[in-house]
Design a protein around this motif. Sequence first.
Motif, PDB file in Angstrom:
ATOM      1  N   ILE A   1      16.058  -3.374   9.482  1.00 42.70           N
ATOM      2  CA  ILE A   1      14.801  -4.097   9.719  1.00 42.70           C
ATOM      3  C   ILE A   1      15.054  -5.318  10.604  1.00 42.70           C
TER       4      ILE A   1
ATOM      5  N   GLN B   1       7.025  -0.223   0.516  1.00 39.91           N
ATOM      6  CA  GLN B   1       6.623   1.126   0.920  1.00 39.91           C
ATOM      7  C   GLN B   1       5.104   1.270   0.849  1.00 39.91           C
TER       8      GLN B   1
ATOM      9  N   ARG C   1       3.935  -2.050   3.594  1.00 41.13           N
ATOM     10  CA  ARG C   1       4.403  -1.938   4.977  1.00 41.13           C
ATOM     11  C   ARG C   1       5.025  -0.560   5.213  1.00 41.13           C
ATOM     12  N   PRO C   2       4.208   0.508   5.223  1.00 42.44           N
ATOM     13  CA  PRO C   2       4.773   1.843   5.408  1.00 42.44           C
ATOM     14  C   PRO C   2       5.427   2.041   6.772  1.00 42.44           C
ATOM     15  N   ASP C   3       5.250   1.067   7.669  1.00 44.85           N
ATOM     16  CA  ASP C   3       5.886   1.143   8.984  1.00 44.85           C
ATOM     17  C   ASP C   3       7.374   0.813   8.924  1.00 44.85           C
ATOM     18  N   LEU C   4       7.821   0.208   7.826  1.00 44.61           N
ATOM     19  CA  LEU C   4       9.229  -0.188   7.697  1.00 44.61           C
ATOM     20  C   LEU C   4      10.058   0.951   7.104  1.00 44.61           C
TER      21      LEU C   4
END
Length: 136
Positions: free
Chosen positions: A24, A116, A119-122
């Motif tokens: 990240i 999760q 921030r499902p983009d992570l």
Amino acid sequence: MGRGFAPNRDSADEQHAIQWIFSILGEPVPQGQFEEILRDGNVLCRFMQRIRPDLLPKFSPSEQPAKQRENISFFTNACIKIGIPGTDLFQTIDLFEQKDPSAVAHCLARLGGLLQQQRPDLPAHGPKLSEVGHNH
């Protein structure tokens, strides 16, 4: 599978947490022990600034123990604001004095589960909170 506070550590879980944090951050994973990499709080603060800059506006990378302990507190306070229950947090001494690194890994797994949803983009880390029956 219950999660007790057993003295045996899950090095795979710790290693995954470190890889997750640095993926990240977009930085190479440093060599070293889990608790050594995170001990001064700088990595945790930079990580939190990347995922939720609103919760951790400033911190000072420092070699001074008082500042390093303060940075760890900034991180755990941001975890509370994100929604991590107090029972899943670690104490500053768990990391800074390396009293209980597994508590730090557990907190990061809970943070990963919460992120999760938020921030499902992570990249993912830890069990999704819906799987452990925690609704917010």
